[in-house]
Design a protein around this motif. Structure first.
Motif, PDB file in Angstrom:
ATOM      1  N   ALA A 122       0.872  -1.158  -0.018  1.00 10.35           N
ATOM      2  CA  ALA A 122      -0.021  -0.053  -0.125  1.00 10.35           C
ATOM      3  C   ALA A 122       0.823   1.332  -0.310  1.00 10.35           C
ATOM      4  O   ALA A 122       0.535   2.221  -0.572  1.00 10.35           O
ATOM      5  N   LEU A 123       2.001   1.287   0.716  1.00 10.92           N
ATOM      6  CA  LEU A 123       2.738   2.569   0.798  1.00 10.92           C
ATOM      7  C   LEU A 123       3.217   2.673  -0.566  1.00 10.92           C
ATOM      8  O   LEU A 123       3.613   3.904  -0.949  1.00 10.92           O
ATOM      9  N   ALA A 124       3.807   1.479  -1.071  1.00 11.22           N
ATOM     10  CA  ALA A 124       4.512   1.808  -2.453  1.00 11.22           C
ATOM     11  C   ALA A 124       3.252   2.233  -3.497  1.00 11.22           C
ATOM     12  O   ALA A 124       3.834   3.269  -4.534  1.00 11.22           O
ATOM     13  N   ALA A 125       2.097   1.681  -3.222  1.00 10.02           N
ATOM     14  CA  ALA A 125       1.301   2.311  -4.142  1.00 10.02           C
ATOM     15  C   ALA A 125       0.835   3.801  -4.043  1.00 10.02           C
ATOM     16  O   ALA A 125       0.748   4.535  -5.235  1.00 10.02           O
ATOM     17  N   VAL A 126       0.772   4.060  -2.850  1.00 11.19           N
ATOM     18  CA  VAL A 126       0.575   5.595  -2.864  1.00 11.19           C
ATOM     19  C   VAL A 126       1.667   6.339  -3.265  1.00 11.19           C
ATOM     20  O   VAL A 126       1.610   7.537  -3.997  1.00 11.19           O
ATOM     21  N   SER A 127       2.827   6.041  -3.117  1.00 12.37           N
ATOM     22  CA  SER A 127       4.182   6.687  -3.603  1.00 12.37           C
ATOM     23  C   SER A 127       3.816   6.872  -4.999  1.00 12.37           C
ATOM     24  O   SER A 127       4.086   8.031  -5.540  1.00 12.37           O
ATOM     25  N   ALA A 128       3.649   5.737  -5.973  1.00 18.11           N
ATOM     26  CA  ALA A 128       3.420   5.698  -7.311  1.00 18.11           C
ATOM     27  C   ALA A 128       2.305   6.767  -7.586  1.00 18.11           C
ATOM     28  O   ALA A 128       2.371   7.458  -8.504  1.00 18.11           O
ATOM     29  N   ALA A 129       0.949   6.599  -6.948  1.00 18.18           N
ATOM     30  CA  ALA A 129      -0.106   7.179  -7.465  1.00 18.18           C
ATOM     31  C   ALA A 129       0.012   8.727  -6.994  1.00 18.18           C
ATOM     32  O   ALA A 129      -0.612   9.570  -7.886  1.00 18.18           O
ATOM     33  N   GLU A 130       0.484   9.215  -6.081  1.00 12.91           N
ATOM     34  CA  GLU A 130       0.785  10.748  -5.528  1.00 12.91           C
ATOM     35  C   GLU A 130       2.143  11.086  -5.971  1.00 12.91           C
ATOM     36  O   GLU A 130       2.173  12.289  -5.632  1.00 12.91           O
ATOM     37  N   LYS A 131       2.930  10.502  -6.358  1.00 16.27           N
ATOM     38  CA  LYS A 131       4.242  10.789  -6.977  1.00 16.27           C
ATOM     39  C   LYS A 131       4.976  11.426  -5.651  1.00 16.27           C
ATOM     40  O   LYS A 131       5.267  12.799  -5.636  1.00 16.27           O
ATOM     41  N   ARG A 132       4.938  10.425  -4.689  1.00  9.91           N
ATOM     42  CA  ARG A 132       5.759  11.179  -3.311  1.00  9.91           C
ATOM     43  C   ARG A 132       7.012  10.299  -3.197  1.00  9.91           C
ATOM     44  O   ARG A 132       7.087   9.211  -3.472  1.00  9.91           O
TER      45      ARG A 132
END
Length: 243
Positions: A122-132
């Motif tokens: 989930a953390l990796a997915a958020v990083s990718a989706a929100e470009k963080r």
């Protein structure tokens, strides 16, 4: 696996990731003629988020270079300040970096953080989706392919962690503009608008307030303000930024 060997030497900043290497950071490993140099470096323990230039026999090569036997590889650290192209600089922190998250927010840096463990996927997915840029001390998390960008936090002390992130990325600091609880933006408000959050002593002693646009939390210059002010002043001074 048996195959032709290559010589790999890591910069001093990367030695902690390769305990099997000699004190000089040098080691030997075999190649299979298929794996990329990026894969080889990562298999030796170094997350690619921490890898800068790769030199083979003195010339820079891409991570996709396929090494052959006899090559001498030099692995450099990421250059500082590190530039993250393609999106505004903002961060995502894992569950173990709560104090760092609050301090980054105190400085006005866009910082996503949840106090509950979302799990690596989930953390990796958020990083990718929100470009963080994902900040973590979990090397396995930083090796996930779906990450947009990431960085290893080397220190365990919040003061040093903050200094490390500011030195590496040089984000623009806008102190006192974000909610330390939810990352929302703050705006000026009146005592009457936040009266339901104030105890009697606060009601009598303070007149200047701000409120988070997101969660509604009220802020004022309370008992801990001097301690927070010291963190802000130190960060501004060390980063060379003015108010």
């Amino acid at each position: 696996m048996n195959g032709p060997e290559i010589h790999v030497e890591f910069a001093p900043e990367l030695h902690l990731f390769v305990p099997r290497a000699r004190p000089t950071g040098a080691t030997r490993t075999v190649t299979d003629g298929v794996s990329t140099l990026g894969h080889v470096v990562e298999s030796l323990g170094v997350p690619l988020t921490e890898v800068g230039a790769l030199l083979v026999d003195g010339r820079e090569v891409p991570r996709g270079h396929v090494p052959t036997g006899g090559e001498s590889v030099s692995v450099r650290p990421v250059e500082r300040p590190q530039r993250v192209p393609g999106a505004p600089l903002r961060f995502l922190l894992d569950v173990h970096l709560g104090t760092l998250a609050r301090r980054l927010r105190l400085l006005g840096v866009d910082t996503a953080y949840e106090s509950t463990d979302l799990g690596d996927p989930a953390l990796a997915a958020v990083s990718a989706a929100e470009k963080r840029v994902l900040l973590s001390r979990d090397r396995g998390l930083l090796r996930r392919r779906e990450l947009w960008a990431g960085a290893y936090v080397y220190s365990t002390r919040p003061d040093d962690q903050l200094r490390e992130v500011l030195d590496r990325f040089r984000p623009e600091l806008r102190p006192w503009t974000r909610c330390t609880a939810c990352n929302g933006l703050l705006e000026e408000t009146t005592k009457e608008q936040v009266a339901d959050q104030l105890k009697g002593g606060t009601q009598r002693s303070y007149d200047v307030f701000a409120q988070c646009r997101g969660c509604g939390r009220a802020y004022w210059r309370g008992a801990h303000h001097e301690q927070l002010e010291a963190i802000v002043e130190r960060a501004l001074t060390e980063s060379g930024q003015e108010r």
